[in-house]
Design an enzyme around this catalytic site. Structure first.
Site, PDB file in Angstrom:
ATOM      1  N   GLU A  75      40.198   6.247  21.739  1.00 33.91           N
ATOM      2  CA  GLU A  75      39.600   7.572  21.570  1.00 33.91           C
ATOM      3  C   GLU A  75      39.896   8.120  20.180  1.00 33.91           C
ATOM      4  O   GLU A  75      41.058   8.292  19.797  1.00 33.91           O
ATOM      5  CB  GLU A  75      40.133   8.556  22.620  1.00 33.91           C
ATOM      6  CG  GLU A  75      39.466   9.923  22.508  1.00 33.91           C
ATOM      7  CD  GLU A  75      40.107  10.983  23.370  1.00 33.91           C
ATOM      8  OE1 GLU A  75      39.839  12.172  23.129  1.00 33.91           O
ATOM      9  OE2 GLU A  75      40.886  10.630  24.281  1.00 33.91           O
ATOM     10  N   GLY A  89      37.943  13.828  16.664  1.00 34.88           N
ATOM     11  CA  GLY A  89      36.715  14.366  16.096  1.00 34.88           C
ATOM     12  C   GLY A  89      35.601  13.327  16.103  1.00 34.88           C
ATOM     13  O   GLY A  89      35.422  12.599  17.066  1.00 34.88           O
ATOM     14  N   LYS A 113      45.099   6.286  21.627  1.00 30.93           N
ATOM     15  CA  LYS A 113      44.711   7.422  20.788  1.00 30.93           C
ATOM     16  C   LYS A 113      45.394   7.228  19.431  1.00 30.93           C
ATOM     17  O   LYS A 113      46.593   7.482  19.292  1.00 30.93           O
ATOM     18  CB  LYS A 113      45.168   8.725  21.448  1.00 30.93           C
ATOM     19  CG  LYS A 113      44.797   9.990  20.682  1.00 30.93           C
ATOM     20  CD  LYS A 113      43.388  10.440  20.974  1.00 30.93           C
ATOM     21  CE  LYS A 113      43.105  11.786  20.305  1.00 30.93           C
ATOM     22  NZ  LYS A 113      41.734  12.261  20.582  1.00 30.93           N
ATOM     23  N   PRO A 141      29.862  15.697  34.688  1.00 30.14           N
ATOM     24  CA  PRO A 141      29.555  17.057  35.145  1.00 30.14           C
ATOM     25  C   PRO A 141      30.412  18.102  34.447  1.00 30.14           C
ATOM     26  O   PRO A 141      31.573  17.860  34.113  1.00 30.14           O
ATOM     27  CB  PRO A 141      29.876  17.007  36.642  1.00 30.14           C
ATOM     28  CG  PRO A 141      29.871  15.569  37.009  1.00 30.14           C
ATOM     29  CD  PRO A 141      30.326  14.835  35.790  1.00 30.14           C
TER      30      PRO A 141
END
Length: 235
Positions: free
Chosen positions: A122, A125, A50, A213
């Site tokens: 990742e 935004g 990240k 999901p």
């Protein structure tokens, strides 16, 4: 909680490159949960990075920690952690912090790629959110890393087609590879708009990888890990 199957993917993850940049059509679309699912479902060793984590303080769990928890132990790291829940440049300015230069991120990703089968990066935004003080973005970072592609996480509902197409257009304009699309939260009872959006997204040039999901983050990590492969049609 009953786990509800997500739409099956026609392609799976076999064609994904070693380095995968995970971006979204907007904030809050499910990038972190998608990253955790990919970290679980991809074969071999997976590292997650990240570059800029905002909205959390020291000692608080951030997105990378959530990926680690749900995936059952993926190796995770952060470039910088900032307190304010804002875009990295604004958050850094609020606390007078210096953002890492893009070269630092490239170096770290390459180090992870040397010891991992896959590296998931990742973003914060969307694709064009700035990561440093020079106006460079996740797209610029992806352009500097070889053997990479961009996975776009999108919404299921109204407005997602325009946002997704704009993101794919930006990827193409920068000569990046659109490695796939993922719906970040697929509802238990999809409405007509969501069903139509699904069919549209499945027929774009970018591979449709699958859908996560709704409320998957609330699953026990063992159930999350057991289900992740099915969300990408690996099992």
């Amino acid at each position: 909680m009953t786990e509800v199957p997500a739409p099956a993917s026609p392609t799976g993850l076999a064609g994904l490159p070693p380095v995968i940049f995970v971006t979204g059509t907007d904030t809050g679309v499910g990038k972190t949960i998608t990253t955790a699912a990919l970290a679980t479902a991809l074969p071999g060793t997976v590292s997650v990075y990240k570059p800029a984590q905002t909205g959390v303080g020291d000692g608080e769990p951030g997105d990378a920690d959530e990926v680690h928890r749900l995936s059952g132990g993926a190796t995770v790291s952060e470039g910088i952690r900032l307190l304010e829940p804002m875009a990295p440049v604004a958050a850094a300015a609020r606390q007078d912090a210096a953002l890492p230069p893009l070269a630092d991120h490239v170096r770290h990703i390459e180090q992870l790629a040397a010891v991992s089968d896959h590296v998931l990066v990742e973003g914060a935004g969307g694709l064009l959110v700035e990561l440093d003080g020079e106006g460079r973005t996740l797209a610029d970072l992806a352009a500097r890393v070889g053997n990479s592609g961009v996975v776009v996480v999108c919404r299921s509902g109204l407005g997602t087609l325009n946002h997704t197409l704009l993101t794919l257009e930006a990827i193409k304009a920068r000569n990046l590879t659109a490695a796939g699309l993922v719906i970040g939260s697929w509802p238990r009872k999809p409405n007509a708009v969501e069903e139509d959006n699904l069919r549209y997204l499945q027929n774009l040039d970018a591979p449709f990888l699958g859908a996560i999901p709704q409320d998957a983050a609330a699953l026990h990590p063992a159930r999350f890990q057991a289900g992740a492969g099915d969300w990408f049609r690996l099992r």
